[in-house]
Design an enzyme around this catalytic site. Structure first.
Site, short mmCIF file in Angstrom:
data_model
loop_
_atom_site.label_atom_id
_atom_site.label_comp_id
_atom_site.label_asym_id
_atom_site.label_seq_id
_atom_site.Cartn_x
_atom_site.Cartn_y
_atom_site.Cartn_z
N ASP A 42 0.82 -1.22 0.00
CA ASP A 42 0.00 0.00 0.00
C ASP A 42 0.85 1.27 0.00
OD1 ASP A 42 -2.31 1.46 0.05
OD2 ASP A 42 -2.60 1.29 2.22
N TRP A 47 2.60 8.10 -2.33
CA TRP A 47 4.04 8.30 -2.55
C TRP A 47 4.25 9.13 -3.82
CZ3 TRP A 47 7.36 6.76 -6.52
CH2 TRP A 47 8.73 6.77 -6.23
N HIS A 59 2.89 3.20 -8.80
CA HIS A 59 2.71 1.76 -9.02
C HIS A 59 3.96 1.16 -9.66
CE1 HIS A 59 -1.29 1.91 -7.59
NE2 HIS A 59 -1.80 2.58 -8.62
N GLU A 89 -12.13 -5.03 -4.59
CA GLU A 89 -12.68 -3.67 -4.49
C GLU A 89 -11.95 -2.68 -5.41
OE1 GLU A 89 -12.00 -5.61 -1.65
OE2 GLU A 89 -14.14 -6.11 -1.65
N LEU A 153 11.02 -20.55 -3.15
CA LEU A 153 9.97 -19.63 -2.67
C LEU A 153 8.69 -19.79 -3.49
CD1 LEU A 153 9.20 -17.02 -0.98
CD2 LEU A 153 10.00 -15.72 -2.97
N ARG A 216 -5.39 -1.47 8.69
CA ARG A 216 -6.56 -2.24 8.27
C ARG A 216 -6.12 -3.56 7.66
NH1 ARG A 216 -8.19 2.87 6.38
NH2 ARG A 216 -7.09 2.63 4.41
#
Ligand code: FPP
Length: 264
Positions: A42, A47, A59, A89, A153, A216
């Site tokens: 986030d 930024w 982004h 969302e 990973l 959140r």
């Protein structure tokens, strides 16, 4: 002259970040590396705005931080890294921003897949993948296929992901099996529900990292986060470097996890 000094300063500050990452990494307890770290990436938009730039700039910078997070995760021996890239969302955002995010995803997967495979990283897209644009679905299918034999990973990229939607899908899947007599009601337990989630077969996150100063969960891994440790920071995701991930893991290693029980 001034340009050279600025470049020199930049290089020495890059070196400092690198050095402190190495120093911190050396102080990790290798027997207590979290198995699964989840990250809410986030703060890209804020930024960028602070720099007087469009959100897309944030982004794009966020993709660099993702690269760093994957690199360090592989280096310290995490088994699973789950990153929240696009929520159920996020479709509410302007179409232009959605297109940019989808383009970045395609670019990231196409550009990085060779290196990810070299690093033995297995990619899994989690979420309502069938609702993504065709070019994103194609890039995901290629990345899945190319990395399917990797055993290092596991990189989960949450796309069109919502924790509630995931639970709805799991409930539907289980009910269908009950209706077909493949499962009895008594077979339904926590283990079975976990096996019907996108993260089936993977451990729940030990650590959740949320940058950018918000506190959140934002519909992320609602079931899986039951006993996850949280690491919250004001750092915006594009400023989140490998050293921050190592700091979060070090902090995690100092936590006393009781899972509702008492200290041993
Ligand atoms: C939240 O920050 C971030 C997103 C909705 C997108 C995250 C995407 C990336 C880090 C890059 C692309 C990902 C891949 C997998 C290539 P925000 O934009 O809501 O920031 P804000 O809260 O400051 O507005």
């Amino acid at each position: 002259m001034i340009k050279n000094i600025v470049n020199l300063m930049r290089r020495s500050s890059d070196r400092e970040v690198e050095e402190s990452e190495e120093v911190l990494k050396a102080s990790l307890d290798t027997t207590r590396i979290p198995r699964h770290v989840a990250v809410i990436m986030d703060g890209n938009g804020r930024w960028a705005r602070r720099k007087g730039m469009p959100r897309s700039f944030g982004h794009r910078a966020g993709v660099e931080s993702l690269r760093e997070a994957v690199r360090v995760s592989a280096e310290i021996g995490l088994k699973v890294l789950t990153v929240y890239a696009f929520s159920t969302e996020n479709w509410k955002r302007p179409q232009e921003e959605i297109n940019i995010l989808m383009d970045l995803l395609v670019e990231y997967l196409n550009k990085e897949i060779d290196e990810l495979c070299e690093k033995n990283v297995k990619i899994r897209a989690i979420g309502g993948i069938q609702e993504l644009p065709p070019k994103a679905r194609e890039a995901i299918a290629v990345a899945h296929d190319r990395s399917k034999n990797c055993s290092g990973l596991n990189l989960n990229i949450a796309l069109n992901y919502g924790g509630r939607a995931e639970l709805v899908e799991a409930v539907r899947g289980i009910c269908a099996k009950v209706a077909e007599n493949e499962l009895a009601l008594e077979d339904i337990d926590q283990e079975l529900i976990s096996r019907h989630l996108y993260t089936a077969g993977q451990p729940d996150p030990d650590l959740l990292i949320r940058p950018s100063g918000d506190y959140r969960v934002s519909n992320f891994l609602l079931w899986q986060l039951a006993y996850t440790e949280f690491w919250l920071t004001d750092i915006m995701w594009p400023d989140f470097k490998g050293v921050h991930l190592v700091r979060a893991v070090l902090d995690f290693q100092r936590r006393n996890r009781r899972f509702g029980g008492l200290n041993k």
